[in-house]
Design an enzyme around this catalytic site. Structure first.
Site, PDB file in Angstrom:
ATOM      1  N   THR A 395       0.838  -1.180   0.000  1.00  0.00           N
ATOM      2  CA  THR A 395       0.000   0.000   0.000  1.00  0.00           C
ATOM      3  C   THR A 395       0.877   1.235   0.000  1.00  0.00           C
ATOM      4  O   THR A 395       2.033   1.175   0.378  1.00  0.00           O
ATOM      5  CB  THR A 395      -0.858  -0.020   1.294  1.00  0.00           C
ATOM      6  OG1 THR A 395      -1.606  -1.236   1.322  1.00  0.00           O
ATOM      7  CG2 THR A 395      -1.817   1.151   1.355  1.00  0.00           C
ATOM      8  N   GLY A 478      -0.512  -3.375   6.133  1.00  0.00           N
ATOM      9  CA  GLY A 478      -1.436  -4.405   6.597  1.00  0.00           C
ATOM     10  C   GLY A 478      -1.915  -4.194   8.020  1.00  0.00           C
ATOM     11  O   GLY A 478      -2.438  -3.140   8.370  1.00  0.00           O
TER      12      GLY A 478
END
Length: 582
Positions: A395, A478
């Site tokens: 991400t 995460g």
């Protein structure tokens, strides 16, 4: 050179803008406790606008838009589109994003969910008939949700253009991204590292991505190896796709030739998504979640994100005198981990698409529930009967504040590093594998159903005070996202640290994050050995990891001095990022 040392070196060579610091920050944190050199203790400061992201090329694209008079959303789109080109190991236009937007004109905080839904053909029975008891992590069957990122750019742009003003033309916002895709961009240490990791032929579950022809053609050399650091990587197909989006708008991605090319390739390989899935996709404005923390209001996204967990941690901590524990002490780390366990227990029980299963958010975020969770924490013993889930997540988070006071906290992702590994021929679009986290067990709250959004680890964050933005912050990583957010908030609010010191300080990770294969309590080796010994004695399954390891994620923050308007940026020495303003 090791990855942590390489990231540290990159951080050290970035120029410091000034040594002035925020008046409300306790300056004792600048005494060198977490800083190898004075330059690493300096927060870049800007009068007009500030951008922080996990890639310096993307940050520069955002600052350029601000300089040209664009608003914070314009700059965020420039950052997001550039990041989708120069940081493909973490995000692309084949992924999803989530937005928190503060509008200085209206004083409102808006939340946008631009995550994709499972395709109409994506059913448990379909995967079972193919012999799977778990959705494959890579390949065509992993690409079972519509990419939402471009719809997020579009929805945010339309909102800002009508309510913020100062919007630049849509087409101009993608030009930096198009330029890097067409003319090439330098391969960074991060891209080289993750491309190298993903050509392991022995791991056909998570790696061996050279088995996918378009991935191999675009991201690897003729010898099936990663491009070396400093090599020029060109992505002409992606440049063409971005040019179409720039010229014709976001709809071209979902109903035009781009969607047709993606779907044709997927269908030719027994993939899940259809033209109807793309045409039916929409990004949704949702009601943001918030809790009080020490007189500040902490904002986050509602489900299907784990923003509820990030806020629950703060809700639990409200019942403790965090400052009295002492930053960096065994009590501090123990309390933060135990609060995380309480939040994750709720997350794992309830989190999914709320359109398919109701979630009692009002009760979960209530002060009463926070008190009940806090009462279950034993400060001398680690709980062992609360097990986290196993989500990974690759991400990027970035933040923007413009001179009008508008603010954006935005997170964008393709799930695993390089997502599904699938690039539909002729598009350059690396598709996410976010839908591989759906369960094929009908009893699981996050089980697969057509048109359903899966559990997302993504959650951008924002802290306001007296109705105005004070801290724009977030991270990738995460399960580490809620924990790192809590670290940033407590270190700034409770301990008076600067944003850069708060991010530089040693971090921990309960559970599993991107690139990691074990559920335990990872803690950086920079932590005092006596503290680590105490935590082990309290029952924590400690694994000591390298200092500044990017296993802890790449965080960033922008603090706004509400008296002077000065903006203090921070980026993570664990990544390739940069904070810059003007």
């Amino acid at each position: 050179m090791s990855r942590p040392l390489l990231a540290l070196t990159l951080t050290l060579i970035l120029p410091a803008i000034t040594t002035t610091v925020h008046a409300e920050i306790d300056m004792t944190s600048y005494a060198g406790k977490y800083c190898d050199t004075p330059s690493r203790c300096v927060d870049p400061i800007a009068v007009n606008g500030m951008v922080t992201s996990s890639n310096y090329m993307a940050t520069q694209a955002g600052v350029d838009v601000l300089r040209k008079g664009g608003n914070a959303v314009d700059a965020a789109i420039a950052v997001a589109s550039t990041m989708a080109v120069v940081y493909p190991q973490m995000n692309t236009i084949g992924g999803d994003n989530f937005w928190l937007i503060y509008n200085a004109k209206t004083g409102e905080v808006k939340a946008l969910n631009a995550s994709g839904r499972a395709g109409e053909k994506a059913t448990i029975d379909h995967y079972r008939a193919l012999g799977y008891d778990k959705i494959p992590s890579r390949g065509y069957l992993a690409a079972n949700t519509v990419p939402g990122a471009v719809s997020g750019w579009d929805a945010a742009y339309q909102y800002a253009a009508t309510s913020m003003g100062h919007s630049l033309p849509w087409k101009t916002l993608l030009q930096t991204a198009i330029g890097y895709a067409q003319n090439g961009m330098p391969v960074t240490p991060s891209l080289n590292y993750w491309a190298t990791v993903n050509v392991d032929p022995k791991d056909t579950t998570f790696r061996d991505l050279q088995r996918f022809p378009e991935f191999k053609r675009i991201f690897l050399t003729q010898n099936d190896t990663a491009y070396p650091v400093g090599a020029l990587l060109k992505q002409p197909d992606l440049a063409r796709t971005l040019t179409i989006i720039a010229d014709k708008g976001a709809s071209a991605f979902y109903t035009g030739e781009i969607a047709q090319r993606i779907v044709a390739d997927l269908q030719a390989h027994d993939g899940m998504l259809t033209l109807k899935d793309f045409a039916d996709h929409r990004a949704d404005w949702v009601e943001p979640l918030h809790v009080n923390y020490r007189g500040y209001t902490a904002w986050n996204l509602p489900p299907n994100t784990q923003g509820m967990a990030s806020l629950e941690i703060l809700n639990v901590l409200n019942n403790f005198d965090v400052k009295a524990q002492g930053e960096g002490s065994a009590n501090y780390y123990h309390l933060m981990v135990e609060a995380t366990k309480q939040a994750f227990a709720d997350r794992d029980k309830y989190l999914t698409d709320p359109d398919f299963s109701p979630i009692p958010l009002k009760q979960l975020l209530s002060p009463e529930h926070g008190k009940a969770q806090a009462a279950r924490i034993d400060m001398q013993h680690a709980q062992v009967n609360i097990k986290p889930l196993d989500p990974k997540g690759d991400t990027v988070w970035f933040g923007v504040v413009d001179k009008e006071g508008n603010a954006v906290s935005l997170i964008q992702s393709i799930y695993h590093d390089f997502g599904s590994g699938i690039v539909p021929e002729g598009t350059g679009v690396l598709l996410q594998n976010r839908g591989s986290f759906f369960s094929l067990d009908p009893k699981d709250v996050n089980h697969l159903e057509p048109h359903k959004r899966t559990f997302h680890t993504l959650n951008p964050a924002l802290l306001t005070r007296d109705g105005k933005p004070y801290l724009v912050y977030g991270t990738m990583g995460g399960e580490g996202q809620p924990q790192t957010q809590a670290a940033i908030v407590t270190r700034i609010v409770d301990f008076g640290m600067s944003p850069q010191d708060a991010i530089n300080a040693p971090r921990w990770l309960h559970g599993r994050t991107w690139g990691a294969s074990s559920n335990d309590l990872k803690i950086e080796g920079r932590v005092d050995p006596a503290v680590i010994k105490t935590l082990k004695e309290r029952g924590h399954p400690i694994k000591v990891v390298d200092g500044y390891t990017d296993t802890m994620g790449h965080a960033g923050a922008i603090l706004i001095d509400q008296k002077t308007g000065m903006k203090y940026g921070a980026t993570d020495p664990r990544g390739d990022g940069q904070a810059a303003g003007y």
